[in-house]
Enzyme design. Structure first.
Site, PDB file in Angstrom:
ATOM      1  N   VAL A 216       0.771  -1.356   0.006  1.00 30.12           N
ATOM      2  CA  VAL A 216      -0.092  -0.044   0.029  1.00 30.12           C
ATOM      3  C   VAL A 216       0.909   1.249  -0.064  1.00 30.12           C
ATOM      4  CG1 VAL A 216      -1.877   1.268   1.313  1.00 30.12           C
ATOM      5  CG2 VAL A 216      -1.882  -1.101   1.171  1.00 30.12           C
TER       6      VAL A 216
ATOM      7  N   ASP B 135       7.763  -0.564   3.882  1.00 31.48           N
ATOM      8  CA  ASP B 135       8.113  -0.848   2.658  1.00 31.48           C
ATOM      9  C   ASP B 135       9.688  -0.620   2.458  1.00 31.48           C
ATOM     10  OD1 ASP B 135       8.122   1.913   2.922  1.00 31.48           O
ATOM     11  OD2 ASP B 135       7.851   2.602   0.782  1.00 31.48           O
TER      12      ASP B 135
ATOM     13  N   GLY C 182      10.547   2.636   7.462  1.00 26.84           N
ATOM     14  CA  GLY C 182       9.336   2.575   6.682  1.00 26.84           C
ATOM     15  C   GLY C 182       8.877   0.982   6.511  1.00 26.84           C
TER      16      GLY C 182
ATOM     17  N   ASN D 217      -0.707   4.294  -5.348  1.00 25.33           N
ATOM     18  CA  ASN D 217      -1.152   2.813  -5.574  1.00 25.33           C
ATOM     19  C   ASN D 217      -1.172   1.847  -4.594  1.00 25.33           C
ATOM     20  OD1 ASN D 217      -1.906   3.893  -8.393  1.00 25.33           O
ATOM     21  ND2 ASN D 217       0.282   3.582  -8.754  1.00 25.33           N
ATOM     22  N   ILE D 218      -1.853   1.100  -4.741  1.00 18.38           N
ATOM     23  CA  ILE D 218      -1.917  -0.343  -4.133  1.00 18.38           C
ATOM     24  C   ILE D 218      -1.582  -1.585  -5.250  1.00 18.38           C
ATOM     25  CG2 ILE D 218      -3.284  -2.165  -2.795  1.00 18.38           C
ATOM     26  CD1 ILE D 218      -5.019   0.227  -1.828  1.00 18.38           C
TER      27      ILE D 218
END
Length: 258
Positions: A7, A109, A107, A11-12
């Site tokens: 996420v 990600d 983070g 965009n996802i």
């Protein structure tokens, strides 16, 4: 089959993984106003588009940099698949030694990208993720996460440029024939593509000087494919890096039945 969601602010990315094989990847726009039911419908549509069914999913994992959406996404996945998704964050085992001043600030990600890169590529590593923001993460030869850089993403830079000038139009992200543009559009394209590529080349050189050794450079993210081909430095483009990392983290945290 594992359902993995990355996420981002724009965009996802949704993917299904069987063993180590990524069966498909799809993208949805990140919408903070959508409800859990609306996301469940969207996820189901993506699954069916690629010939898969929610009933085949027996596990799920989410990496998110948009905390206000986390609960809605977890509820959507639970309703659709009957699984309780693992949310990457503090308390989730990644196997990554994070050497930041405050490791909790890393983070999710960036952690997932690093986990995947360490598993697949020689260390030390420089990992570039080009999305809404451009991030560069550095992993030393011992496999520890040292930190990195955060920069405005390519599209944010272009949106700011066109939004704050009266005569510069919006452009598509494609390289012109020459670095020296001969019209406004080509000048802007050159700045966007070659300027970003040169920036990455220069930052890689500075990072390696600080490390004192050459590094393997890996790039991922929705915009990396537009920029990396124009870098002078050798950079491995791996668009599935984050999904690979989500699979590894899921397997580290979920005990499979014998």
């Amino acid at each position: 089959m594992l359902l993995a969601l990355d996420v981002g602010n724009t965009n996802i990315c949704i993917g299904c993984i069987e063993g180590e094989k990524i069966l498909f990847t799809g993208r949805l726009s990140t919408d903070r106003n959508k409800t859990a039911d609306e996301y469940a419908i969207s996820f189901n549509s993506i699954l069916r588009l690629y010939g898969h069914h929610a009933a085949d999913i027996d596990g799920s994992i989410i990496s998110s940099v948009v905390p206000p959406l986390n609960q809605a996404l977890k509820d959507a996945v639970s309703r659709l698949t009957g699984t309780t998704p693992l949310l990457v964050g503090p308390g989730v085992k990644s196997g990554l030694n994070i050497l930041l001043d405050n490791p909790a600030q890393a983070g999710s990600d960036l952690v997932v990208d690093a986990v995947a890169a360490i598993a697949q590529y020689p260390k030390p590593l420089i990992i570039i993720d080009m999305g809404t923001a451009t991030t560069m993460s550095v992993v030393n030869d011992q496999g520890s996460y040292l930190g990195g850089l955060i920069l405005p993403g390519v599209k944010i830079s272009q949106d700011t440029l066109t939004g704050r000038t009266s005569q510069l139009p919006r452009i598509s992200l494609e390289a012109p024939s020459h670095v020296i543009g001969h019209n406004t559009i080509d000048c802007m394209k050159s700045g966007a593509i070659f300027g970003q590529a040169a920036m990455l080349d220069g930052l890689i050189e500075r990072i390696e000087e600080e490390l004192g050794q050459k590094a393997t450079v890996v790039a991922t993210g929705g915009l990396a494919g537009c920029i990396v081909p124009y870098c002078k430095r050798e950079i491995i483009y791996d668009n599935d890096l984050l999904l690979k990392g989500l699979r590894i983290i899921y397997e580290k945290n979920v005990k499979k039945p014998s």
